[in-house]
Design a protein around this motif. Structure first.
Motif, PDB file in Angstrom:
ATOM      1  N   LEU A   3      -0.283 -11.043  -1.556  1.00 26.65           N
ATOM      2  CA  LEU A   3       0.330 -10.983  -2.881  1.00 26.65           C
ATOM      3  C   LEU A   3      -0.348  -9.902  -3.734  1.00 26.65           C
ATOM      4  CD1 LEU A   3       2.319 -12.042  -4.978  1.00 26.65           C
ATOM      5  CD2 LEU A   3       0.636 -13.797  -5.576  1.00 26.65           C
ATOM      6  N   ALA A   4      -1.670  -9.833  -3.660  1.00 23.37           N
ATOM      7  CA  ALA A   4      -2.406  -8.821  -4.421  1.00 23.37           C
ATOM      8  C   ALA A   4      -1.973  -7.418  -4.000  1.00 23.37           C
ATOM      9  CB  ALA A   4      -3.908  -8.993  -4.220  1.00 23.37           C
ATOM     10  N   ALA A   8      -0.193  -4.776  -6.394  1.00 21.69           N
ATOM     11  CA  ALA A   8      -0.878  -3.494  -6.585  1.00 21.69           C
ATOM     12  C   ALA A   8       0.052  -2.333  -6.260  1.00 21.69           C
ATOM     13  CB  ALA A   8      -2.133  -3.435  -5.720  1.00 21.69           C
ATOM     14  N   ALA A   9       0.842  -2.467  -5.205  1.00 16.86           N
ATOM     15  CA  ALA A   9       1.794  -1.414  -4.849  1.00 16.86           C
ATOM     16  C   ALA A   9       2.859  -1.259  -5.931  1.00 16.86           C
ATOM     17  CB  ALA A   9       2.434  -1.728  -3.505  1.00 16.86           C
ATOM     18  N   ILE A  34      -9.189  -4.569  -3.236  1.00 17.26           N
ATOM     19  CA  ILE A  34      -8.443  -5.233  -2.158  1.00 17.26           C
ATOM     20  C   ILE A  34      -9.002  -4.811  -0.804  1.00 17.26           C
ATOM     21  CG2 ILE A  34      -6.186  -5.391  -1.025  1.00 17.26           C
ATOM     22  CD1 ILE A  34      -4.951  -5.161  -3.892  1.00 17.26           C
ATOM     23  N   ALA A  35      -9.226  -3.518  -0.631  1.00 15.13           N
ATOM     24  CA  ALA A  35      -9.774  -3.019   0.639  1.00 15.13           C
ATOM     25  C   ALA A  35     -11.152  -3.623   0.903  1.00 15.13           C
ATOM     26  CB  ALA A  35      -9.849  -1.495   0.609  1.00 15.13           C
ATOM     27  N   LEU A  36     -11.954  -3.772  -0.129  1.00 12.50           N
ATOM     28  CA  LEU A  36     -13.279  -4.379   0.031  1.00 12.50           C
ATOM     29  C   LEU A  36     -13.152  -5.829   0.485  1.00 12.50           C
ATOM     30  CD1 LEU A  36     -16.323  -3.850  -0.286  1.00 12.50           C
ATOM     31  CD2 LEU A  36     -16.117  -4.539  -2.670  1.00 12.50           C
TER      32      LEU A  36
END
Length: 107
Positions: A3-4, A8-9, A34-36
């Motif tokens: 969902l995040a 974000a997109a 998010i990548a972290l």
């Protein structure tokens, strides 16, 4: 996280039309966070380098990503930058300063 990533997109698409540099940096910050969380450390570093470098929390996040990648020297350097960041009235620095100092001491 799904969902995040979706939100974000959507946010990134909207702010690119506005061409607002502050919001574009925020979009990179969100993507880096998010990548972290996904443990995609190279992507996190790449995104966070494009985020607001005047936010010590982003420096702290980059340190976490370098640490996750196994680059302890660069992680320590980034923790030190976050811990010693010199800003006036920066709330994010209040959140991470002691954590970052502890990480520098243990690395």
């Amino acid at each position: 996280l799904a969902l995040a990533k979706s939100k974000a997109a959507e946010y990134k698409k909207q702010i690119e039309q506005l061409n607002n540099p502050f919001q574009i940096r925020l979009s990179h910050q969100i993507a880096g966070m998010i990548a972290l969380a996904e443990k995609s450390f190279d992507t996190a570093i790449s995104e966070l380098k494009q985020a607001n470098q005047q936010d010590p929390y982003n420096l702290y996040r980059m340190a976490k990503a370098y640490e996750g990648k196994g680059d302890t020297a660069k992680a320590k350097e980034m923790y030190a930058m976050a811990a010693n960041f010199n800003a006036l009235n920066n709330m994010n620095q209040a959140f991470i300063r002691n954590k970052a100092k502890q990480m520098v001491a243990t690395k």
